[in-house]
Design an enzyme around this catalytic site. Sequence first.
Site, PDB file in Angstrom:
ATOM      1  N   ARG A  30      32.484   1.876  79.381  1.00 54.43           N
ATOM      2  CA  ARG A  30      33.665   1.616  80.210  1.00 54.43           C
ATOM      3  C   ARG A  30      34.465   2.833  80.612  1.00 54.43           C
ATOM      4  O   ARG A  30      35.308   2.741  81.502  1.00 54.43           O
ATOM      5  CB  ARG A  30      34.586   0.623  79.479  1.00 54.43           C
ATOM      6  CG  ARG A  30      34.032  -0.795  79.478  1.00 54.43           C
ATOM      7  CD  ARG A  30      34.693  -1.632  78.407  1.00 54.43           C
ATOM      8  NE  ARG A  30      34.324  -1.126  77.101  1.00 54.43           N
ATOM      9  CZ  ARG A  30      34.675  -1.689  75.945  1.00 54.43           C
ATOM     10  NH1 ARG A  30      35.440  -2.752  75.937  1.00 54.43           N
ATOM     11  NH2 ARG A  30      34.276  -1.174  74.808  1.00 54.43           N
ATOM     12  N   ARG A  39      29.114  -3.361  85.868  1.00 53.39           N
ATOM     13  CA  ARG A  39      29.436  -4.420  84.909  1.00 53.39           C
ATOM     14  C   ARG A  39      30.064  -5.628  85.628  1.00 53.39           C
ATOM     15  O   ARG A  39      29.714  -6.768  85.343  1.00 53.39           O
ATOM     16  CB  ARG A  39      30.377  -3.815  83.872  1.00 53.39           C
ATOM     17  CG  ARG A  39      31.119  -4.754  83.011  1.00 53.39           C
ATOM     18  CD  ARG A  39      30.343  -5.066  81.757  1.00 53.39           C
ATOM     19  NE  ARG A  39      31.277  -5.557  80.764  1.00 53.39           N
ATOM     20  CZ  ARG A  39      31.922  -6.711  80.862  1.00 53.39           C
ATOM     21  NH1 ARG A  39      31.716  -7.496  81.890  1.00 53.39           N
ATOM     22  NH2 ARG A  39      32.772  -7.075  79.927  1.00 53.39           N
ATOM     23  N   ASP A  76      22.552  -4.156  73.263  1.00 55.31           N
ATOM     24  CA  ASP A  76      23.519  -4.246  72.169  1.00 55.31           C
ATOM     25  C   ASP A  76      22.791  -4.659  70.892  1.00 55.31           C
ATOM     26  O   ASP A  76      21.732  -5.293  70.951  1.00 55.31           O
ATOM     27  CB  ASP A  76      24.618  -5.261  72.489  1.00 55.31           C
ATOM     28  CG  ASP A  76      25.813  -5.051  71.558  1.00 55.31           C
ATOM     29  OD1 ASP A  76      26.626  -4.153  71.834  1.00 55.31           O
ATOM     30  OD2 ASP A  76      25.916  -5.758  70.536  1.00 55.31           O
ATOM     31  N   TYR A 152      28.143  -9.366  61.366  1.00 49.20           N
ATOM     32  CA  TYR A 152      28.595 -10.112  62.556  1.00 49.20           C
ATOM     33  C   TYR A 152      28.120 -11.558  62.496  1.00 49.20           C
ATOM     34  O   TYR A 152      28.837 -12.477  62.895  1.00 49.20           O
ATOM     35  CB  TYR A 152      28.098  -9.432  63.835  1.00 49.20           C
ATOM     36  CG  TYR A 152      28.807  -8.125  64.103  1.00 49.20           C
ATOM     37  CD1 TYR A 152      30.060  -8.108  64.730  1.00 49.20           C
ATOM     38  CD2 TYR A 152      28.262  -6.907  63.715  1.00 49.20           C
ATOM     39  CE1 TYR A 152      30.732  -6.915  64.953  1.00 49.20           C
ATOM     40  CE2 TYR A 152      28.922  -5.708  63.932  1.00 49.20           C
ATOM     41  CZ  TYR A 152      30.161  -5.723  64.555  1.00 49.20           C
ATOM     42  OH  TYR A 152      30.825  -4.545  64.765  1.00 49.20           O
TER      43      TYR A 152
HETATM   44  O1  CP3 Z   1      25.335   3.962  75.553  1.00 47.11           O
HETATM   45  C1  CP3 Z   1      24.935   3.477  74.465  1.00 47.11           C
HETATM   46  O2  CP3 Z   1      25.252   3.953  73.357  1.00 47.11           O
HETATM   47  C2  CP3 Z   1      23.935   2.333  74.495  1.00 47.11           C
HETATM   48  C3  CP3 Z   1      24.427   0.996  74.427  1.00 47.11           C
HETATM   49  C4  CP3 Z   1      25.075   0.419  73.179  1.00 47.11           C
HETATM   50  C5  CP3 Z   1      26.123  -0.536  73.263  1.00 47.11           C
HETATM   51  N1  CP3 Z   1      26.368  -1.014  71.988  1.00 47.11           N
HETATM   52  C6  CP3 Z   1      26.761  -0.986  74.502  1.00 47.11           C
HETATM   53  C7  CP3 Z   1      28.037  -1.703  74.444  1.00 47.11           C
HETATM   54  C8  CP3 Z   1      24.757   0.579  71.822  1.00 47.11           C
HETATM   55  C9  CP3 Z   1      23.776   1.531  71.174  1.00 47.11           C
HETATM   56  C10 CP3 Z   1      25.587  -0.337  71.096  1.00 47.11           C
HETATM   57  C11 CP3 Z   1      25.514  -0.510  69.629  1.00 47.11           C
HETATM   58  C12 CP3 Z   1      26.485  -1.386  68.961  1.00 47.11           C
HETATM   59  N2  CP3 Z   1      26.975  -2.588  69.398  1.00 47.11           N
HETATM   60  C13 CP3 Z   1      26.999  -1.170  67.660  1.00 47.11           C
HETATM   61  C14 CP3 Z   1      26.624  -0.011  66.747  1.00 47.11           C
HETATM   62  C15 CP3 Z   1      27.255   1.271  67.141  1.00 47.11           C
HETATM   63  C16 CP3 Z   1      28.765   1.311  67.027  1.00 47.11           C
HETATM   64  O3  CP3 Z   1      29.405   1.496  68.060  1.00 47.11           O
HETATM   65  O4  CP3 Z   1      29.264   1.166  65.906  1.00 47.11           O
HETATM   66  C17 CP3 Z   1      27.857  -2.231  67.351  1.00 47.11           C
HETATM   67  C18 CP3 Z   1      28.650  -2.409  66.068  1.00 47.11           C
HETATM   68  C19 CP3 Z   1      27.819  -3.139  68.454  1.00 47.11           C
HETATM   69  C20 CP3 Z   1      28.517  -4.450  68.558  1.00 47.11           C
HETATM   70  C21 CP3 Z   1      29.482  -4.473  69.667  1.00 47.11           C
HETATM   71  N3  CP3 Z   1      29.176  -4.345  71.009  1.00 47.11           N
HETATM   72  C22 CP3 Z   1      30.881  -4.664  69.566  1.00 47.11           C
HETATM   73  C23 CP3 Z   1      31.654  -4.831  68.268  1.00 47.11           C
HETATM   74  C24 CP3 Z   1      31.385  -4.628  70.866  1.00 47.11           C
HETATM   75  C25 CP3 Z   1      32.805  -4.888  71.270  1.00 47.11           C
HETATM   76  C26 CP3 Z   1      33.659  -3.685  71.107  1.00 47.11           C
HETATM   77  C27 CP3 Z   1      33.719  -2.905  72.402  1.00 47.11           C
HETATM   78  O5  CP3 Z   1      33.541  -1.701  72.364  1.00 47.11           O
HETATM   79  O6  CP3 Z   1      33.971  -3.583  73.407  1.00 47.11           O
HETATM   80  C28 CP3 Z   1      30.307  -4.404  71.753  1.00 47.11           C
HETATM   81  C29 CP3 Z   1      30.369  -4.287  73.216  1.00 47.11           C
HETATM   82  C30 CP3 Z   1      29.648  -3.177  73.911  1.00 47.11           C
HETATM   83  N4  CP3 Z   1      28.419  -2.682  73.555  1.00 47.11           N
HETATM   84  C31 CP3 Z   1      30.095  -2.489  75.081  1.00 47.11           C
HETATM   85  C32 CP3 Z   1      29.096  -1.566  75.424  1.00 47.11           C
HETATM   86  C33 CP3 Z   1      29.064  -0.641  76.613  1.00 47.11           C
HETATM   87  C34 CP3 Z   1      31.377  -2.787  75.851  1.00 47.11           C
HETATM   88  C35 CP3 Z   1      31.220  -4.105  76.544  1.00 47.11           C
HETATM   89  C36 CP3 Z   1      31.803  -4.199  77.930  1.00 47.11           C
HETATM   90  O7  CP3 Z   1      31.304  -3.547  78.872  1.00 47.11           O
HETATM   91  O8  CP3 Z   1      32.725  -4.988  78.069  1.00 47.11           O
END
Ligand code: CP3
Length: 346
Positions: A30, A39, A76, A152
């Site tokens: 984002r 998105r 994700d 989760y």
């Molecule tokens: O660019 C990259 O790193 C690749 C994509 C990627 C995402 N999530 C995209 C994402 C990767 C490798 C992840 C891993 C992930 N997802 C983890 C482990 C790494 C870390 O950050 O601790 C975890 C715990 C998740 C679970 C997750 N996904 C949560 C808790 C959330 C909500 C919190 C937030 O940041 O919004 C997500 C959403 C998420 N995953 C987004 C992205 C780009 C944001 C969603 C959006 O666009 O609205």
Amino acid sequence: MTASRKPFLRALAGETLTPPPFWLMRQAGRYLPEYRATRTQAGSFLDLCYNPELAVEVTLQPLRRYGFDAAILFSDILVIPDALGQRVAFKEGEGPVLPPIRSARDLEGLDISGLHQHLAPVYATVAGLSKAIPASTALIGFSGAPWTVATYMIEGGGSKDFSHAKRLMWSEPETFARLMELLVEATGQYLIRQIDNGAEAIQIFDTWAGALPETEFRRWVIGPARALAERIHAERPGVPVIGFPRGAGILYEAYVAETGIDAVGLDTAVPLDWAADKLQTRCTVQGNLDPILLVAGGEALDAGIDRILKALGKGPFVFNLGHGIVPPTPPENVARLAERVKTWRG
Ligand code: CP3
């Protein structure tokens, strides 16, 4: 196996490169206006993860701006519970929400038989990226580690203290163990398929590893990481595995010694000289700039980058953050970081 020319894969194989290769966790996301536009076009966040054309596009966006040495599949960690039948929703501004697994009965609702059909769009994204990325860029596939994904699944979303997950682990150990076995198997199959579609390295994210006491850390963080690394090394030899046991503290040492991973991701709290001495002597290290320094920018950012390069740049090393990029990050600060790392001469 012929030595790869991609700098990221050379570093994972144990070479010391100056400057080191670099990429950033959450490099697609984002903080980039072009990500926010794609998105919106996709609909929900999960719609984006399951749309190969758009997922390829958002993976490539940060590469165009910053020339990272690695692309990470856009997806994700929670697509695994979703594919096992525990449907995941991402609520705007709230994070993930799942119907919680709290008993043996809830567990019976999960089913591995539809895994690959459900994840077919993710495999298509990997295959598309494998063709679309620049020749010197490596493609990283990933998954969550079983413990982090289980938190989760059991909590039904994010958590501060993991009380439901820990209660199930201690009060219903057989149910918890069955859930973990299912996750180790599903994650192993999922990662092998990513490799077969073109992933050249794998990262396993154990974001909540640091929540477990020593005994449980050894069993539920080190155990599954070792099982996954062993499976990948046995079934797809030559593909390196990066483990990221965030918050592990001094247990980072046991994690590196006992899992057989090729590289370890350091969180922001890991002392650099300690890591150089205790971890980098055994495997490649990756990390660990505080992502908030990318929000702060300026001289604090420069000093943080330089400290890490100086401490870890003399051995096998991949420059990265200690956790993911946060949405308020100004894109120009990422450009500043990229320039500084790429022009470092030791
Ligand atoms: O660019 C990259 O790193 C690749 C994509 C990627 C995402 N999530 C995209 C994402 C990767 C490798 C992840 C891993 C992930 N997802 C983890 C482990 C790494 C870390 O950050 O601790 C975890 C715990 C998740 C679970 C997750 N996904 C949560 C808790 C959330 C909500 C919190 C937030 O940041 O919004 C997500 C959403 C998420 N995953 C987004 C992205 C780009 C944001 C969603 C959006 O666009 O609205």
